[in-house]
Design a protein around this motif. Structure first.
Motif, PDB file in Angstrom:
ATOM      1  N   ASP A  65       0.777  -1.393  -0.196  1.00 57.77           N
ATOM      2  CA  ASP A  65       0.134  -0.238  -0.110  1.00 57.77           C
ATOM      3  C   ASP A  65       0.593   1.138   0.370  1.00 57.77           C
ATOM      4  N   TYR A  66       2.180   1.263   1.233  1.00 56.91           N
ATOM      5  CA  TYR A  66       2.833   2.221   0.495  1.00 56.91           C
ATOM      6  C   TYR A  66       3.762   2.981  -0.445  1.00 56.91           C
ATOM      7  N   TYR A  67       3.712   1.655  -1.372  1.00 61.03           N
ATOM      8  CA  TYR A  67       4.600   1.834  -2.464  1.00 61.03           C
ATOM      9  C   TYR A  67       3.693   2.198  -3.369  1.00 61.03           C
ATOM     10  N   LYS A  68       2.383   1.984  -3.815  1.00 63.93           N
ATOM     11  CA  LYS A  68       1.243   1.975  -4.535  1.00 63.93           C
ATOM     12  C   LYS A  68       0.714   3.417  -3.958  1.00 63.93           C
ATOM     13  N   LEU A  80       1.068  -4.625 -12.597  1.00 58.55           N
ATOM     14  CA  LEU A  80       0.810  -5.940 -12.048  1.00 58.55           C
ATOM     15  C   LEU A  80       1.408  -5.190 -10.879  1.00 58.55           C
ATOM     16  N   GLU A  81      -0.196  -6.876 -10.724  1.00 57.28           N
ATOM     17  CA  GLU A  81      -0.048  -6.600  -9.143  1.00 57.28           C
ATOM     18  C   GLU A  81      -0.905  -8.092  -8.812  1.00 57.28           C
ATOM     19  N   ILE A  82       0.833  -9.389  -7.520  1.00 56.49           N
ATOM     20  CA  ILE A  82       0.211 -10.497  -7.804  1.00 56.49           C
ATOM     21  C   ILE A  82       0.681 -10.652  -6.230  1.00 56.49           C
ATOM     22  N   VAL A  83      -0.703 -10.891  -5.341  1.00 53.55           N
ATOM     23  CA  VAL A  83      -0.292 -11.019  -4.342  1.00 53.55           C
ATOM     24  C   VAL A  83       0.059 -12.697  -3.626  1.00 53.55           C
ATOM     25  N   THR A  84       0.489 -13.217  -2.884  1.00 53.77           N
ATOM     26  CA  THR A  84       0.634 -14.637  -2.508  1.00 53.77           C
ATOM     27  C   THR A  84       0.865 -14.199  -1.352  1.00 53.77           C
ATOM     28  N   SER A  89       4.996  -9.006  -5.502  1.00 56.71           N
ATOM     29  CA  SER A  89       5.447  -8.221  -6.881  1.00 56.71           C
ATOM     30  C   SER A  89       4.310  -7.401  -7.530  1.00 56.71           C
ATOM     31  N   ALA A  90       5.162  -5.969  -7.545  1.00 58.85           N
ATOM     32  CA  ALA A  90       4.641  -5.302  -8.099  1.00 58.85           C
ATOM     33  C   ALA A  90       4.741  -4.667  -9.513  1.00 58.85           C
ATOM     34  N   LEU A 102       8.443  -3.871  -7.671  1.00 55.39           N
ATOM     35  CA  LEU A 102       8.647  -3.992  -6.288  1.00 55.39           C
ATOM     36  C   LEU A 102       8.628  -5.654  -6.209  1.00 55.39           C
ATOM     37  N   SER A 103       9.371  -6.361  -5.287  1.00 56.66           N
ATOM     38  CA  SER A 103       9.455  -7.424  -4.616  1.00 56.66           C
ATOM     39  C   SER A 103       9.433  -7.670  -2.833  1.00 56.66           C
ATOM     40  N   ILE A 104       7.837  -8.543  -2.098  1.00 52.86           N
ATOM     41  CA  ILE A 104       8.030  -8.898  -0.422  1.00 52.86           C
ATOM     42  C   ILE A 104       8.225  -9.460  -0.994  1.00 52.86           C
ATOM     43  N   GLU A 105       9.555 -10.331  -0.398  1.00 52.37           N
ATOM     44  CA  GLU A 105       9.166 -11.533   0.210  1.00 52.37           C
ATOM     45  C   GLU A 105      10.185 -12.344   2.070  1.00 52.37           C
TER      46      GLU A 105
END
Length: 124
Positions: A65-68, A80-84, A89-90, A102-105
């Motif tokens: 949300d912060y980066y968006k 593109l936005e993928i949430v698992t 990733s976006a 953007l990648s969050i892991e």
């Protein structure tokens, strides 16, 4: 303190331990916001692609949300936005020549790793 390692004749990898809350990055990454209270752990500033990896205890949804919000304020459009359950990733585009990934892991312990990559297709 930092370490500079030569990777190729023209590409250098800069490994930093910047304090939490640092918000200014050099070169190609200078317009990319650092997540609040995140610690920058790795940064590569090269043309046409540069990246930074940070770690934070913030949850995936808050980071995304912060980066968006921040990137939209600077003219980036999400493509593109993928949430698992294990992260997100976006991809964001600005103008015809810039892409932000953007990648969050999950990191170690309770920390999340945030990797941001920016590419300028014209090489500038």
């Amino acid at each position: 303190m930092y370490r500079l390692a030569r990777l190729t004749p023209i590409l250098f990898l800069l490994i930093l331990a910047l304090p939490a809350g640092a918000s200014v990055l050099p070169g190609l990454l200078s317009g990319i916001p650092v997540y609040p209270n995140a610690r920058v752990v790795i940064m590569q500033d090269a043309v046409p692609t540069a990246f930074v990896t940070m770690e934070t205890a913030a949850p995936t949804e808050a980071i995304l949300d912060y980066y968006k919000e921040k990137l939209a304020q600077d003219g980036w459009e999400m493509s593109l936005e993928i949430v698992t359950p294990k992260g997100a990733s976006a991809s964001f585009l600005r103008a015809a020549n810039e892409e932000f990934l953007l990648s969050i892991e999950p990191g170690t312990g309770h920390l999340n790793l945030i990797t941001t990559t920016i590419t300028r297709k014209d090489g500038q």
